[in-house]
Design an enzyme around this catalytic site. Structure first.
Site, short mmCIF file in Angstrom:
data_model
loop_
_atom_site.label_atom_id
_atom_site.label_comp_id
_atom_site.label_asym_id
_atom_site.label_seq_id
_atom_site.Cartn_x
_atom_site.Cartn_y
_atom_site.Cartn_z
N LYS A 1 -2.36 3.92 2.88
CA LYS A 1 -2.85 5.21 2.77
C LYS A 1 -4.29 4.88 3.00
CE LYS A 1 -1.45 5.72 -2.04
NZ LYS A 1 -2.58 5.01 -2.53
N ARG B 1 -0.98 12.49 -8.36
CA ARG B 1 0.25 11.49 -8.37
C ARG B 1 1.17 12.03 -9.39
NH1 ARG B 1 -3.19 6.90 -6.62
NH2 ARG B 1 -2.10 4.77 -6.68
N ARG C 1 -1.53 -8.72 0.39
CA ARG C 1 -2.92 -8.40 0.06
C ARG C 1 -3.49 -9.09 -1.23
NH1 ARG C 1 -3.50 -1.87 -0.98
NH2 ARG C 1 -3.05 -2.50 -3.17
N ARG D 1 -6.75 -8.80 -5.72
CA ARG D 1 -6.74 -7.68 -6.70
C ARG D 1 -5.83 -7.88 -7.81
NH1 ARG D 1 -6.04 -1.56 -4.00
NH2 ARG D 1 -4.45 -1.29 -6.05
N ARG E 1 4.31 -0.27 -10.23
CA ARG E 1 3.53 0.84 -9.52
C ARG E 1 4.54 1.44 -8.44
NH1 ARG E 1 -0.64 -2.81 -7.01
NH2 ARG E 1 -1.34 -0.75 -6.05
P1 AMP Z 1 -4.66 3.10 -5.57
O1 AMP Z 1 -5.70 2.27 -4.99
O2 AMP Z 1 -4.38 4.34 -5.12
O3 AMP Z 1 -3.29 2.24 -5.60
O4 AMP Z 1 -5.08 3.20 -7.31
C1 AMP Z 1 -5.03 2.00 -7.97
C2 AMP Z 1 -4.88 2.15 -9.47
O5 AMP Z 1 -5.72 3.40 -9.92
C3 AMP Z 1 -3.54 2.86 -10.12
O6 AMP Z 1 -2.56 1.85 -10.10
C4 AMP Z 1 -4.00 3.74 -10.97
O7 AMP Z 1 -4.03 2.71 -12.14
C5 AMP Z 1 -5.32 4.17 -10.80
N1 AMP Z 1 -5.11 5.54 -10.18
C6 AMP Z 1 -5.46 5.94 -8.82
N2 AMP Z 1 -5.16 7.08 -8.67
C7 AMP Z 1 -4.83 7.62 -9.82
C8 AMP Z 1 -4.23 8.88 -10.13
N3 AMP Z 1 -4.23 9.89 -9.19
N4 AMP Z 1 -3.64 9.26 -11.28
C9 AMP Z 1 -3.80 8.08 -12.20
N5 AMP Z 1 -4.04 6.84 -12.13
C10 AMP Z 1 -4.63 6.62 -10.61
#
Ligand code: AMP
Length: 186
Positions: free
Chosen positions: A11, A86, A125, A131, A142
């Site tokens: 995404k 989310r 990744r 990461r 996750r």
């Molecule tokens: P992502 O890069 O979108 O996978 O986000 C990485 C991490 O950031 C997630 O695993 C959450 O810990 C935090 N995070 C990102 N977006 C949200 C959200 N909308 N609500 C809560 N935590 C978030």
């Protein structure tokens, strides 16, 4: 518009491409959190505890951050949110923010992919980027959170008739074309 999908569905990459094509700003909550973690800001210090375990940052923290971001001028021409909402509480918050601004979502794109493919991609990744939330246990957690909490978010938008489901597997360029087609047909 929104782009929603499980971790590893591509995404972030697609959000960048689609927003560039449409001339709108892409806002990734994950990227904003990571920038804050890197900068060791109070928000970053708070978020890191949750991110490292693969947990969601609490709604109160995330919602405030998105509300502030959507108050900036560059969203006036439209925006693409990547990774938010989310949870259903975040859907309510976004409804509130948009309602107050007399704005509405045009389309919500859901990128789909099966779990085993996602785990393989995410482990790849992890090797490339290091990461800290890309270990197998955290990755599976996750994915579970996505199924438990974010699939109901997707259902909400489906009920509103603005959901476009797109197969996220395969060549990156092909996925971009699929998303653009889905937007045009929505
Ligand atoms: P992502 O890069 O979108 O996978 O986000 C990485 C991490 O950031 C997630 O695993 C959450 O810990 C935090 N995070 C990102 N977006 C949200 C959200 N909308 N609500 C809560 N935590 C978030």
């Amino acid at each position: 518009m929104l782009i929603i999908g499980p971790p590893g569905s591509g995404k972030g990459t697609q959000a960048e491409r689609i927003s560039a094509k449409l001339g709108i700003v892409a806002i990734s909550t994950g990227d904003i959190f990571r920038a804050n973690v890197k900068g060791e800001t109070p928000l970053g210090v708070e978020a890191k505890k949750f991110m490292d375990n693969g947990d969601f940052v609490p709604d109160s923290v995330t919602n405030r951050m998105v509300r502030d971001r959507l108050a900036q001028d560059d969203v006036a021409a439209g925006f693409l949110l990547d990774g938010y909402p989310r949870t259903t509480a975040q859907v309510d918050e976004l409804d509130d923010i948009l309602g107050a601004a007399n704005a509405k979502l045009d389309v919500v794109v859901q990128l789909t992919a099966d779990d085993e493919e996602l785990v393989t991609r995410l482990l790849g990744r992890a090797r490339e980027t290091g990461r800290s939330d890309d270990t197998e246990t955290v990755i599976r957690h996750r994915l579970d959170l996505y199924r438990e909490q974010t699939e109901v978010v997707v259902s909400r938008y489906a009920e509103r008739g603005i959901l476009a489901k797109v197969d996220g597997l395969g060549d990156m360029d092909e996925v971009t074309v699929r998303i653009l087609d889905a937007i045009n047909n929505s």
